[in-house]
Scaffold this motif. Structure first.
Motif, PDB file in Angstrom:
ATOM      1  N   PRO A 320     -90.862   8.508 -44.850  1.00 23.56           N
ATOM      2  CA  PRO A 320     -89.678   9.075 -44.192  1.00 23.56           C
ATOM      3  C   PRO A 320     -88.961  10.039 -45.123  1.00 23.56           C
ATOM      4  O   PRO A 320     -88.999   9.859 -46.344  1.00 23.56           O
ATOM      5  N   PRO A 321     -88.290  11.059 -44.563  1.00 18.84           N
ATOM      6  CA  PRO A 321     -87.467  11.910 -45.413  1.00 18.84           C
ATOM      7  C   PRO A 321     -86.422  11.044 -46.109  1.00 18.84           C
ATOM      8  O   PRO A 321     -86.008  10.012 -45.567  1.00 18.84           O
ATOM      9  N   LEU A 322     -86.021  11.441 -47.283  1.00 18.17           N
ATOM     10  CA  LEU A 322     -84.970  10.771 -48.046  1.00 18.17           C
ATOM     11  C   LEU A 322     -85.314   9.316 -48.377  1.00 18.17           C
ATOM     12  O   LEU A 322     -84.446   8.441 -48.402  1.00 18.17           O
ATOM     13  N   ALA A 323     -86.616   9.067 -48.625  1.00 18.70           N
ATOM     14  CA  ALA A 323     -87.063   7.680 -48.854  1.00 18.70           C
ATOM     15  C   ALA A 323     -86.274   7.013 -49.987  1.00 18.70           C
ATOM     16  O   ALA A 323     -85.896   5.837 -49.869  1.00 18.70           O
ATOM     17  N   GLN A 327     -83.975   3.502 -49.895  1.00 15.80           N
ATOM     18  CA  GLN A 327     -84.235   2.409 -50.812  1.00 15.80           C
ATOM     19  C   GLN A 327     -82.932   2.024 -51.544  1.00 15.80           C
ATOM     20  O   GLN A 327     -82.615   0.847 -51.676  1.00 15.80           O
ATOM     21  N   TYR A 328     -82.172   3.024 -51.953  1.00 17.83           N
ATOM     22  CA  TYR A 328     -80.938   2.783 -52.709  1.00 17.83           C
ATOM     23  C   TYR A 328     -79.921   2.014 -51.858  1.00 17.83           C
ATOM     24  O   TYR A 328     -79.245   1.105 -52.355  1.00 17.83           O
ATOM     25  N   ASN A 460     -75.905  10.176 -39.952  1.00 15.93           N
ATOM     26  CA  ASN A 460     -76.669  11.126 -39.140  1.00 15.93           C
ATOM     27  C   ASN A 460     -78.103  11.261 -39.636  1.00 15.93           C
ATOM     28  O   ASN A 460     -79.041  11.283 -38.841  1.00 15.93           O
ATOM     29  N   ALA A 461     -78.275  11.317 -40.970  1.00 14.25           N
ATOM     30  CA  ALA A 461     -79.636  11.408 -41.497  1.00 14.25           C
ATOM     31  C   ALA A 461     -80.400  10.133 -41.141  1.00 14.25           C
ATOM     32  O   ALA A 461     -81.581  10.184 -40.779  1.00 14.25           O
ATOM     33  N   PHE A 462     -79.709   8.980 -41.212  1.00 13.94           N
ATOM     34  CA  PHE A 462     -80.378   7.712 -40.906  1.00 13.94           C
ATOM     35  C   PHE A 462     -80.897   7.704 -39.458  1.00 13.94           C
ATOM     36  O   PHE A 462     -82.029   7.320 -39.193  1.00 13.94           O
ATOM     37  N   ILE A 463     -80.052   8.167 -38.540  1.00 10.13           N
ATOM     38  CA  ILE A 463     -80.468   8.194 -37.124  1.00 10.13           C
ATOM     39  C   ILE A 463     -81.609   9.205 -36.944  1.00 10.13           C
ATOM     40  O   ILE A 463     -82.580   8.947 -36.244  1.00 10.13           O
ATOM     41  N   ALA A 464     -81.500  10.369 -37.597  1.00 13.56           N
ATOM     42  CA  ALA A 464     -82.548  11.394 -37.442  1.00 13.56           C
ATOM     43  C   ALA A 464     -83.889  10.862 -37.917  1.00 13.56           C
ATOM     44  O   ALA A 464     -84.933  11.155 -37.333  1.00 13.56           O
TER      45      ALA A 464
END
Ligand SMILES: C[S@@+](CC[C@H](N)C(=O)[O-])C[C@H]1O[C@@H](n2cnc3c(N)ncnc32)[C@H](O)[C@@H]1O
Length: 603
Positions: A320-323, A327-328, A460-464
């Motif tokens: 996924p983007p921003l993996a 994780q953080y 928003n990034a999480f939902i995307a």
């Protein structure tokens, strides 16, 4: 150079206008002035009717997409004589033409044209149900290998009949395929034995390919292949069978005349002998790069990961983007611990008619359409039909309690997907929204802070990343990571922002002030997440060049001013302004007592 006219190969699909058009085209063009690519273009844009498209599930692969797949398969790793390349559901043979060019480049340069042609016709084959497409595919191959003659193996066949698909897959070892995406219709279900396994055509075709375990495969698949449950079993099998797997998320409108959402699967390094590690590549093409990709094959970004493969493969093939961000924040609380999403009203009749602009008996004030919904702003309420007999779902919610309202479908194509606004007026809402109801009583200040979090970049990034392209899942909303504590100042910014938004005069004059306030809200939200500068930078870059669904002009955060490498909260604090007094602020003299203590220690 000799100019040969295109031969008549016997036109299959037999409508008279088509015959006439094709005859006319054939007379007007010659081998020397049309390429296989031109022919594919003519086929896709003029020679295939909407009826044939529907009947056969046709969406032709653009040239660069086929080229990308074939190139990524690294066919040169194999000896050419070992390769038997096959395109089932061949259409105009777009993959075969790409494969032909790559395979020809692998052949010894001292071979004669004839020898090369003979080799190629024995190592490339396709099957297709539509006789007209068979003819176009054959012509495409002739044109791609001009001036050699025919001999190409493009068979007219119904691949869902009996064991045709399995047989052909097993007879070849490189499969290039863009299958029909539809489900088998009831007539097909009673006719084809293959439907005993599945009603999905792409699943049936992919299963047949995996059963044959070719050296390499390149597939165009429905986009849900990347993450959705319906393809989980196939993803697990691919992880077990291949050492290198690339998934490409294609942008919307990549397939010209057809509105489909698709992804590419490119698998090679068959296991065994490949060891039990897998190299994953996840490739994206942003909407803004669609036409460049279709012209040049250039993609927007690619993530790469090498990991071991366990006995019970997970089937997680998409990075996924921003993996690292996910994780953080993995140990952070989730939105579901504070707010519970609930679906909106659904009516027993046409949903578009269940509201009125005027009050009516049995109707209550609420939100019907999310089309103009913006972050922090509820939009104009209307009167929703709330008569018991008219409501199919969503009746009897605790309407009078304060809640947040969010959109249920995406607000934009890009990563800005969701908006939230506070409702304290007991508004009803339709299925185009979710209500987010406090699990335990929450103050209005807390709800405003949660709205800011939902409207911010992390949520928003999480939902995307975690919800399907078009819709938003309630489970994804519940899983949004939220900061461990909410900064008090956040609500003051939100209150000021809402006060300005609520003043129509302000909307005309105060765009800049609104944008500054929104950045301050985002900065406070991000500070609460306590991300490293690197993670925060990756997150903010994810939103580069995208439009935010807010009620005023807004440009991307300025991530370089006053100097690069700062977090948003540091930027807006003013401490780092070149002419500001940040040095004096940060390096204050030690209080006298502490200075004395240090002196004593140093002695
Ligand atoms: C999605 S299109 C792909 C065409 C081409 N391979 C491409 O990538 O551009 C699917 C093709 O499968 C063909 N097709 C549909 N049902 C079929 C069947 N039962 N047997 C063989 N071909 C079929 C259609 O005619 C159509 O050309």
């Amino acid at each position: 150079m000799e100019v040969r006219a295109i031969p008549a190969l016997g036109l299959g699909r037999s409508s008279a206008p088509f015959r006439a058009a094709w005859a006319c085209l054939r007379q007007g063009i010659s081998f020397s002035n049309i390429s296989a690519d031109d022919l594919a273009f003519v086929y896709e844009n003029t020679l295939i009717t909407p009826e044939a498209r529907k009947l056969f599930g046709t969406h032709s692969t653009p040239r660069q997409v086929a080229e990308y797949v074939v190139q990524r398969l690294d066919l040169h790793q194999h000896r050419p004589e070992e390769l038997q390349i096959y395109e089932p559901f061949a259409g105009a043979g777009i993959f075969l033409v790409s494969a032909l060019r790559h395979l020809r480049d692998l052949l010894p340069i001292d071979w004669t044209d004839q020898r090369r042609h003979d080799f190629l016709v024995h190592h490339l084959a396709g099957d297709e149900i539509d006789p007209f497409a068979c003819e176009v595919a054959t012509l495409s191959l002739i044109l791609a290998d001009y001036p050699n003659h025919n001999g190409w193996h493009i068979r007219e066949a119904d691949l869902f009949e009996q064991d045709a698909l399995e047989k052909q897959m097993r007879a070849h070892n490189v499969i290039l395929c863009n299958p029909p995406f539809e489900a088998f219709n009831p007539k097909e279900r009673s006719r084809y034995p293959i439907t005993a396994q599945t009603y999905s055509k792409p699943v049936a075709v992919l299963n047949a390919a995996l059963n044959a375990h070719p050296l390499a495969l390149g597939f165009v698949l429905p986009r849900p292949f990347i993450l959705e449950k319906q393809f989980a079993e196939q993803r697990r099998r691919i992880e077990q069978l291949y050492g290198t797997v690339e998934l490409v998320e294609l942008p919307d409108r990549a397939f010209g005349a057809s509105v489909i959402e698709a992804a590419l699967l490119i698998a090679s390094d068959s296991r065994p002998p490949a060891p039990a590690v897998i190299t994953l590549r996840s490739t994206e093409i942003a909407d803004r790069d669609r036409s460049t990709f279709l012209k040049t094959g250039k993609t927007t970004m690619q993530r790469r990961l090498v990991r071991p493969v366990a006995e019970d493969a997970t089937g997680e093939l998409w990075i996924p983007p921003l993996a690292s961000l996910w994780q953080y924040v993995d140990s952070y609380p989730r939105l579901g611990t504070k707010l519970q999403p609930s679906r909106g009203l659904e009516w027993t009749y046409d949903q578009t008619k269940a509201f009125s602009e005027q009050p009516q008996p049995g109707f209550r004030k609420g939100l019907h359409s999310a089309r103009r919904f913006r972050q922090f702003v509820l939009g104009r309420p209307v009167w929703l039909d709330y008569r018991r007999e008219s409501v199919r779902r969503g009746y009897d919610q605790d309407w009078d309690n304060p809640k947040l309202i969010t959109n249920a479908g995406r607000l934009s194509r890009g990563p800005w997907r969701i908006g939230a606004a506070l409702d304290t007026e007991g508004l009803l809402y339709s299925q185009q929204f979710f209500g987010l109801w406090p699990e335990r009583p929450l103050s209005e200040r807390d709800l405003l802070a949660l709205a800011a979090i939902l409207n911010g970049p992390v949520a928003n990034a999480f939902i995307a990343v975690h919800s399907p392209a078009k819709g938003i899942r309630t489970s994804a909303i519940e899983q949004i990571p939220i900061p461990p504590s909410l900064p008090d100042q956040l609500t003051d910014f939100v209150a000021e922002y809402l006060a300005l938004l609520g003043n129509p005069q302000a909307l005309r004059d105060n765009d800049e002030r609104l944008a500054v306030l929104l950045t301050q809200i985002d900065a406070a939200v991000l500070e609460a997440y306590d991300l490293s500068p690197r993670l925060e930078q990756q997150l903010l870059e994810y939103f580069q060049d995208t439009e935010r669904p807010v009620a005023h002009p807004w440009a991307h955060w300025d991530v370089t001013a006053p100097t690069p490498g700062l977090r948003l909260a540091e930027r807006v604090s003013g401490r780092f302004r070149p002419h500001g007094d940040w040095i004096a602020e940060v390096f204050r003299p030690l209080p006298e007592r502490e200075a004395d203590l240090l002196r004593e220690l140093g002695e």
